[in-house]
Design an enzyme around this catalytic site. Structure first.
Site, PDB file in Angstrom:
ATOM      1  N   MET A   1      93.677  62.842  54.286  1.00 47.53           N
ATOM      2  CA  MET A   1      93.181  62.484  55.629  1.00 47.53           C
ATOM      3  C   MET A   1      92.880  63.519  56.815  1.00 47.53           C
ATOM      4  SD  MET A   1      96.014  61.906  58.725  1.00 47.53           S
ATOM      5  CE  MET A   1      96.548  63.165  58.682  1.00 47.53           C
ATOM      6  N   CYS A   2      91.985  63.770  57.589  1.00 44.29           N
ATOM      7  CA  CYS A   2      91.737  64.543  58.705  1.00 44.29           C
ATOM      8  C   CYS A   2      91.899  64.825  59.797  1.00 44.29           C
ATOM      9  CB  CYS A   2      90.358  65.320  58.046  1.00 44.29           C
ATOM     10  SG  CYS A   2      89.851  65.249  55.994  1.00 44.29           S
ATOM     11  N   GLY A   3      91.840  65.008  60.602  1.00 44.90           N
ATOM     12  CA  GLY A   3      91.754  65.307  62.308  1.00 44.90           C
ATOM     13  C   GLY A   3      89.754  66.121  61.947  1.00 44.90           C
ATOM     14  N   ASN A  64      87.579  61.417  57.399  1.00 45.82           N
ATOM     15  CA  ASN A  64      89.118  61.249  57.913  1.00 45.82           C
ATOM     16  C   ASN A  64      88.892  59.673  56.754  1.00 45.82           C
ATOM     17  OD1 ASN A  64      91.712  60.988  58.383  1.00 45.82           O
ATOM     18  ND2 ASN A  64      91.007  60.146  60.123  1.00 45.82           N
TER      19      ASN A  64
END
Length: 545
Positions: A1-3, A64
């Protein structure tokens, strides 16, 4: 996951980047291209250690999400996406990825000054857009001080300057048109549509059709088990907490004082669960089945966290009572497993502080009473800090499992029974199912991703695996509901049969209890409101300080 965030033809927004930092503790980087394009990523490693933004031959990717099926010659799903861009082109890559897991993708093609972006078919990862004077901001999260809107999960978009071209999912052309209105100088809807990655809903209501319960329940269990397994296998390690990071984690997320047992901000001697994975756990049938299937995938020596949130009279809330009962079932069926039931107890003071400092911005642009109740409950549950066997414990799970999707697919909401009772019959139920699964990205999943990701954790929804959804959609409605039976029996019939076959006696007969009622957050502040009303508590001028 990412921002992730992208400033396209406008100045960088540093305030948003501070919020994105919570989503990606493992790696942070930005790529600035000329004077007016900046791509930024804050990465939480789930599948591999790939860094972002990823750049190659004037194409720049921020991403993401998680892809669950891709060739293992690639070190990560991020590298796979970039590889496909150069093998097949960006549009072809989008077609291949929208049906293989939760994602939100932004790709900047520097050579032609064009920005591509899209979300997966169910919209399981957040992507917001905000028009600026000269360009556009894109981000995983926004704030309530700007006019952000959610990028709809209705197609693949190509932005050049302030002109948009859309390649819509088949049947979603009107949504693409509405998205373009008042946001872009011009919007072109391509005739080249993209087929949805799941089978359409079986709308046959012929009650004379033979139902093969044995083979159908076996196939249902096989596909759901595989959905849980592939998601578990993606998560390689738990979150790592040092004494200093535990203190920082508590300080960053907890603010209030009261006389309640286990005030999170006051705890200095945490037990860390040492689990890689956790279940958002109400004790209901959806999450309890996932917990038992997760037990079959996770090595026996590893603990599994069960995160249960309650507001007010903590141990007497419906979700706390059902969680304890379902835990007993799990312990009987898997006695060698360490099950950490982490009881997240939230006072009204702590709720109000967290809402003001964090949750209001995370929910935006969602702003109803229902968004407030569900969003706050999920934010505290995902924090994973509470009591386990009367000791303060914080979950180290990097990956959370959610039962979202089961009610939409299998007729679990009271409105499904209502559609049948109010004269609509099975046709009315099918219409409501079609509506619910069609709007799940707009109503639920982007919001939930923003809230949960604020705690450096990712969340997956095994019931929304595309292969599983296709199978469930293909089934006759009689496998899903029988509203001649009472509540707790006539909804999600096939899932209840699977739960009974697995030995989950407590949860298999529980009626649906929405999180805002099961956790008692809807009653905590003593207001009589309708779920669809705009929530005054999410307005900054009405915040309690």
């Amino acid at each position: 996951m990412c921002g992730i965030s992208c400033c396209y033809k406008c100045k960088e927004n540093t305030q948003i980047n501070k919020r994105l930092l919570n989503r990606g503790p493992d790696h942070q980087s930005s790529t600035k291209l000329g004077e007016d394009v900046t791509l930024t990523a804050y990465v939480l490693h789930i599948q591999g250690n790939c860094k972002q933004p990823l750049s190659k031959n004037h194409k720049h990717l921020i991403y993401n999400g998680q892809l669950f099926h891709y060739p293992q010659v690639y070190k990560s799903d991020t590298e796979y996406i970039m590889g496909q861009v150069f093998q097949s082109g960006i549009l072809s890559t989008a077609r291949r990825t929208i049906g293989h897991g939760p994602l939100a993708v932004v790709i900047y093609d520097e050579e032609i000054d064009c920005l591509w972006f899209w979300r997966d078919y169910f919209g399981r990862r957040s992507l917001l857009i905000c028009r600026q004077e000269t360009g556009y901001l894109f981000s995983s999260v926004g704030d309530s001080c700007k006019e952000w809107i959610e990028v709809p999960a209705c197609g693949v978009f190509c932005l050049k300057g302030q002109n948009l071209e859309c390649y819509p999912f088949s049947g979603h052309e009107e949504t693409c048109v509405k998205f373009g209105e008042n946001l872009f100088d011009s919007t072109v809807i391509s005739d080249e549509t993209i087929q949805p990655p799941v089978l359409p809903l079986n709308t046959c209501t012929d009650t004379s059709e033979f139902l093969d319960w044995e083979s159908t329940t076996l196939k249902f269990l096989e596909l759901l088990s595989e959905s849980v397994r592939v998601r578990d296998m993606c998560c390689k390690s738990p979150l790592s907490f040092t004494k200093d990071s535990l203190s920082d984690y508590s300080t960053r997320h907890c603010y209030c004082t009261s006389d309640d047992k286990c005030n999170v901000h006051e705890v200095t001697n945490w037990d860390v669960s040492n689990a890689r994975v956790a279940v958002l756990f109400s004790g209901g049938i959806d999450c309890t089945v996932l917990a038992l299937l997760l037990h079959r995938s996770v090595p026996e020596e590893e603990p599994i966290d069960l995160l249960n949130v309650s507001f007010g009279n903590y141990d007497s809330t419906p979700d706390r009572i059902s969680a304890v009962a379902s835990l007993e079932d799990l312990q009987k069926l898997a006695p060698k497993r360490t099950w950490n039931l982490i009881k997240v107890n939230v006072s009204v003071e702590e709720l109000r502080c967290a809402r003001e400092r964090h949750i209001t911005d995370l929910l935006y642009p969602h702003n109803t009473v229902l968004d407030d109740s569900i969003g706050c409950a999920l934010w505290f549950a995902a924090r994973g800090a509470g009591l386990c066997k009367d000791r303060p414990m914080i979950s180290s799970a990097r990956l959370l499992f959610s039962g979202i999707g089961a009610d939409e697919l299998l007729g679990g909401y009271s409105r499904h029974r209502g559609a049948w009772q109010n004269g609509g019959g099975l046709e009315g139920v099918l219409q409501q199912l079609q509506l619910d699964i069609g709007r799940i990205s707009e109503r639920n999943l982007g919001r939930d991703n923003r809230v949960i990701g604020d705690h450096m954790r990712d969340c997956v929804a095994p019931y929304l695996d595309e292969s599983f959804v296709s199978f469930v959609n293909s089934l006759p409605i009689q496998y899903k509901v029988d509203f001649t039976l009472p509540r707790g029996q006539g909804e999600k019939v096939i899932l209840r049969k699977v739960a009974q076959n697995l030995g989950l006696n407590s949860s298999s007969a529980l009626p649906k209890k929405a999180i805002q009622f099961g956790s008692k957050i809807a009653k905590l502040e003593g207001r009589k409101e309708k779920g669809g009303d705009v929530c005054s508590r999410l307005s900054r001028k009405d915040q309690i300080t």
